[in-house]
Design a protein around this motif. Structure first.
Motif, PDB file in Angstrom:
ATOM      1  N   ARG A  31       0.836  -1.212   0.000  1.00 19.84           N
ATOM      2  CA  ARG A  31       0.000   0.000   0.000  1.00 19.84           C
ATOM      3  C   ARG A  31       0.865   1.254   0.000  1.00 19.84           C
ATOM      4  NH1 ARG A  31      -3.304   2.109   3.021  1.00 19.84           N
ATOM      5  NH2 ARG A  31      -5.326   2.154   2.021  1.00 19.84           N
ATOM      6  N   ASN A  87      -4.560 -17.292   3.815  1.00 22.47           N
ATOM      7  CA  ASN A  87      -3.856 -17.216   2.536  1.00 22.47           C
ATOM      8  C   ASN A  87      -2.569 -16.414   2.697  1.00 22.47           C
ATOM      9  OD1 ASN A  87      -6.172 -14.903   2.454  1.00 22.47           O
ATOM     10  ND2 ASN A  87      -4.369 -14.175   1.330  1.00 22.47           N
ATOM     11  N   THR A  89      -0.450 -13.323   1.212  1.00 20.11           N
ATOM     12  CA  THR A  89      -0.782 -12.092   0.487  1.00 20.11           C
ATOM     13  C   THR A  89       0.478 -11.615  -0.217  1.00 20.11           C
ATOM     14  OG1 THR A  89      -2.371 -11.535   2.214  1.00 20.11           O
ATOM     15  CG2 THR A  89      -1.714  -9.764   0.722  1.00 20.11           C
ATOM     16  N   LYS A 112      -3.173 -14.685  -2.395  1.00 21.34           N
ATOM     17  CA  LYS A 112      -3.845 -13.522  -2.979  1.00 21.34           C
ATOM     18  C   LYS A 112      -2.785 -12.613  -3.572  1.00 21.34           C
ATOM     19  CE  LYS A 112      -5.754  -9.664  -1.040  1.00 21.34           C
ATOM     20  NZ  LYS A 112      -6.782  -8.901  -0.298  1.00 21.34           N
ATOM     21  N   LYS A 114      -1.775  -9.127  -5.450  1.00 30.10           N
ATOM     22  CA  LYS A 114      -2.182  -7.752  -5.738  1.00 30.10           C
ATOM     23  C   LYS A 114      -1.908  -7.442  -7.210  1.00 30.10           C
ATOM     24  CE  LYS A 114      -3.583  -6.012  -1.825  1.00 30.10           C
ATOM     25  NZ  LYS A 114      -4.830  -5.281  -1.634  1.00 30.10           N
ATOM     26  N   ASP A 145      -6.486  -9.318  -6.249  1.00 29.84           N
ATOM     27  CA  ASP A 145      -7.139  -8.146  -5.654  1.00 29.84           C
ATOM     28  C   ASP A 145      -6.680  -6.913  -6.415  1.00 29.84           C
ATOM     29  OD1 ASP A 145      -8.265  -6.166  -4.113  1.00 29.84           O
ATOM     30  OD2 ASP A 145      -7.324  -6.784  -2.230  1.00 29.84           O
ATOM     31  N   ASN A 147      -8.128  -3.850  -5.953  1.00 29.83           N
ATOM     32  CA  ASN A 147      -8.471  -2.632  -5.188  1.00 29.83           C
ATOM     33  C   ASN A 147      -9.209  -1.602  -6.061  1.00 29.83           C
ATOM     34  OD1 ASN A 147      -5.636  -3.495  -3.555  1.00 29.83           O
ATOM     35  ND2 ASN A 147      -7.387  -2.952  -2.318  1.00 29.83           N
ATOM     36  N   GLU A 171     -11.067 -10.039  -6.456  1.00 28.54           N
ATOM     37  CA  GLU A 171     -11.469  -9.148  -5.353  1.00 28.54           C
ATOM     38  C   GLU A 171     -11.476  -7.710  -5.841  1.00 28.54           C
ATOM     39  OE1 GLU A 171      -9.661 -10.013  -1.567  1.00 28.54           O
ATOM     40  OE2 GLU A 171      -9.641  -7.905  -0.977  1.00 28.54           O
ATOM     41  N   ASP A 197     -14.759  -5.926  -1.505  1.00 21.43           N
ATOM     42  CA  ASP A 197     -13.993  -5.525  -0.306  1.00 21.43           C
ATOM     43  C   ASP A 197     -14.290  -4.051   0.009  1.00 21.43           C
ATOM     44  OD1 ASP A 197     -12.168  -4.887   1.644  1.00 21.43           O
ATOM     45  OD2 ASP A 197     -10.377  -5.187   0.445  1.00 21.43           O
ATOM     46  N   ARG A 201     -16.383  -2.360   3.061  1.00 21.17           N
ATOM     47  CA  ARG A 201     -15.763  -1.686   4.222  1.00 21.17           C
ATOM     48  C   ARG A 201     -15.700  -0.181   4.095  1.00 21.17           C
ATOM     49  NH1 ARG A 201      -9.883  -0.868   2.944  1.00 21.17           N
ATOM     50  NH2 ARG A 201      -9.468  -2.442   1.366  1.00 21.17           N
ATOM     51  N   LYS A 221     -13.563  -7.093   7.354  1.00 20.28           N
ATOM     52  CA  LYS A 221     -12.419  -6.790   8.214  1.00 20.28           C
ATOM     53  C   LYS A 221     -12.944  -6.255   9.532  1.00 20.28           C
ATOM     54  CE  LYS A 221      -9.742  -5.925   4.086  1.00 20.28           C
ATOM     55  NZ  LYS A 221      -8.471  -5.625   3.514  1.00 20.28           N
ATOM     56  N   SER A 245     -10.421 -10.711   6.379  1.00 14.45           N
ATOM     57  CA  SER A 245      -9.109 -10.266   5.942  1.00 14.45           C
ATOM     58  C   SER A 245      -8.561  -9.240   6.930  1.00 14.45           C
ATOM     59  CB  SER A 245      -9.264  -9.693   4.538  1.00 14.45           C
ATOM     60  OG  SER A 245      -8.099  -9.060   4.123  1.00 14.45           O
ATOM     61  N   SER A 246      -7.275  -8.983   6.834  1.00 12.61           N
ATOM     62  CA  SER A 246      -6.652  -8.046   7.772  1.00 12.61           C
ATOM     63  C   SER A 246      -6.642  -6.642   7.190  1.00 12.61           C
ATOM     64  CB  SER A 246      -5.223  -8.480   8.078  1.00 12.61           C
ATOM     65  OG  SER A 246      -4.314  -7.859   7.188  1.00 12.61           O
ATOM     66  N   GLY A 272      -7.583 -13.741   4.747  1.00 12.49           N
ATOM     67  CA  GLY A 272      -6.436 -12.860   4.509  1.00 12.49           C
ATOM     68  C   GLY A 272      -5.813 -12.363   5.798  1.00 12.49           C
ATOM     69  N   THR A 275      -1.041 -11.703   7.239  1.00 15.59           N
ATOM     70  CA  THR A 275      -0.209 -10.552   6.878  1.00 15.59           C
ATOM     71  C   THR A 275       0.865 -10.186   7.899  1.00 15.59           C
ATOM     72  OG1 THR A 275      -1.993  -9.164   7.725  1.00 15.59           O
ATOM     73  CG2 THR A 275      -1.898  -9.468   5.337  1.00 15.59           C
TER      74      THR A 275
HETATM   75  O1  LIG Z   1      -6.639 -10.053   2.206  1.00 13.01           O
HETATM   76  C1  LIG Z   1      -5.423 -10.270   2.317  1.00 13.01           C
HETATM   77  O2  LIG Z   1      -4.880 -11.274   1.813  1.00 13.01           O
HETATM   78  C2  LIG Z   1      -4.536  -9.369   3.127  1.00 13.01           C
HETATM   79  C3  LIG Z   1      -5.003  -8.001   3.447  1.00 13.01           C
HETATM   80  C4  LIG Z   1      -5.063  -7.051   2.298  1.00 13.01           C
HETATM   81  O3  LIG Z   1      -4.956  -7.424   1.164  1.00 13.01           O
HETATM   82  C5  LIG Z   1      -5.257  -5.664   2.562  1.00 13.01           C
HETATM   83  C6  LIG Z   1      -4.951  -5.166   3.790  1.00 13.01           C
HETATM   84  C7  LIG Z   1      -4.983  -3.791   4.051  1.00 13.01           C
HETATM   85  C8  LIG Z   1      -5.455  -2.929   3.127  1.00 13.01           C
HETATM   86  C9  LIG Z   1      -5.962  -3.326   1.851  1.00 13.01           C
HETATM   87  O4  LIG Z   1      -5.407  -2.517   0.843  1.00 13.01           O
HETATM   88  C10 LIG Z   1      -5.732  -4.787   1.467  1.00 13.01           C
HETATM   89  C11 LIG Z   1      -6.998  -5.279   0.732  1.00 13.01           C
HETATM   90  O5  LIG Z   1      -7.446  -4.585  -0.163  1.00 13.01           O
HETATM   91  O6  LIG Z   1      -7.591  -6.306   0.986  1.00 13.01           O
END
Ligand SMILES: O=C(O)CCC(=O)C1=CC=C[C@@H](O)[C@@H]1C(=O)O
Ligand SMILES: [Mg+2]
Length: 335
Positions: A31, A87, A89, A112, A114, A145, A147, A171, A197, A201, A221, A245-246, A272, A275
């Motif tokens: 991030r 999982n 990440t 997962k 990104k 994912d 985002n 995702e 996601d 949230r 989360k 997820s975290s 998730g 992490t």
């Molecule tokens: O879901 C996971 O495998 C880990 C957590 C994770 O991807 C995220 C954690 C914190 C912020 C987010 O941008 C991101 C997500 O989008 O799920």
């Protein structure tokens, strides 16, 4: 996200009394940050984390504080499992680093990945996902994912480009509920599920995505949704399968996520919550990193020496305590 039924908010002095603020180095940039700052607070039932991302405004961050208060001051819903399958990440790292990052996740059969990172291309995503599939073998599960980084056409194109890797789900491929609904219609023939996601949230109405039929499952989360109880209510109201997820939390925040995962009646997907492996340091002596592809559910207690070793600089501590005070005022209706 507090409701009239929300329990009373403890006095600010009680929140600040034992509050600690840490800055933990990441093992892998995620991030866009290389350190994760978090405030940890202690209530009558134990420790909880307050770590909304730095760019979040107070009205959004206040929901994270409600989660911390609920966890540290109130008994949590009953657990129906003690181990949470998780999982790995994988941040949007260059393909050469995939093996090294995944080696940090002991026993994880799901990864997962990104994708759709700014300044990268679909070719970068395809190469990263290919490397993961090769490392995992055909039985491993690979989810991606984005985002919300793609429009509908880009997401459809990416889904085609990644089809050969047998994805578990996409995702948040697009940002809006309308786009997710359109993409879901276009992908339906393929049996490629869509997970929401940010549409849960960060939405004003976390149920809108389910009502619109725009997702096959929801990512939930504990901190951003206002706590374990509130997240359980949201999952039940969506009627959809959920992945916990975290929020890139310390092991204290992960214990809140694990409590949510432990209390969900059904847990059909790996969560998730692995992490801690992205952190180069943590606040508990035995961090909640995956072992055998799982983390345990249960409360954790920070190690005073680690809290000291990773204490945030004084000006950052002051900024976090002020943030807690502002969010507390919002929750108690005195802002
Ligand atoms: O879901 C996971 O495998 C880990 C957590 C994770 O991807 C995220 C954690 C914190 C912020 C987010 O941008 C991101 C997500 O989008 O799920
Ligand atoms: Mg996500």
């Amino acid at each position: 996200m507090t409701s009239p039924a929300s329990p009373p908010v403890p006095p600010l002095a009680d929140l600040l009394a034992g509050a600690r603020v840490v800055s933990l180095p990441l093992a892998t940039r995620f991030r866009g940050v290389e350190h994760r700052e978090a405030a940890l607070i202690e209530g009558p039932l134990g420790w909880a984390e307050f770590s909304p991302f730095l760019e979040y405004a107070d009205d959004e961050a206040a929901t994270w504080l409600a989660a911390a208060i609920d966890f540290a001051w109130h008994a949590q819903p009953e657990a129906v499992r003690t181990e949470i399958p998780v999982n790995a990440t994988l941040p949007a790292v260059p393909v050469e680093r995939v093996g090294e990052v995944l080696a940090r996740y002991d026993g994880c059969r799901t990864v997962k990945v990104k994708v759709a990172e700014r300044a990268q291309t679909l070719a970068d995503d395809v190469a990263r996902v290919r490397a993961v599939r090769e490392l995992l073998g055909p039985e491993g599960r690979v989810r991606i994912d984005a985002n919300g980084g793609w429009n509908v056409d880009e997401a459809e194109h990416a889904a085609h480009a990644l089809a050969e890797f047998d994805l578990e789900y996409l995702e948040q491929p697009c940002a809006t509920v309308a786009e997710l609904a359109e993409l879901r219609t276009r992908l339906r023939r393929w049996d490629l599920p869509i997970a929401a996601d940010e549409s849960v949230r960060k939405a004003q109405d976390p149920l809108a995505v389910a009502r619109a039929g725009a997702a096959d499952l929801v990512v939930v989360k504990a901190q951003p949704l206002g706590g374990v109880r509130r997240a359980l209510e949201i999952v039940a109201a969506t009627g959809l399968p959920a992945v916990v997820s975290s929020a890139l939390d310390t092991s204290v925040g992960l214990s809140q996520g694990a409590a949510l995962a432990a209390a969900l009646p059904d847990l059909p997907f790996d969560c998730g919550l692995g992490t801690a492996s992205l952190l180069a340091a943590d606040v508990v002596a035995d961090p909640l990193v995956p072992r055998g592809g799982a983390i345990p559910a249960g409360r954790v207690i920070p190690d005073p020496a680690l809290l000291d070793a990773h204490a945030a600089p004084p000006e950052r501590r002051a900024a976090w305590l002020e943030r807690i005070a502002r969010c507390h005022a919002l929750l108690s209706g005195t802002a």
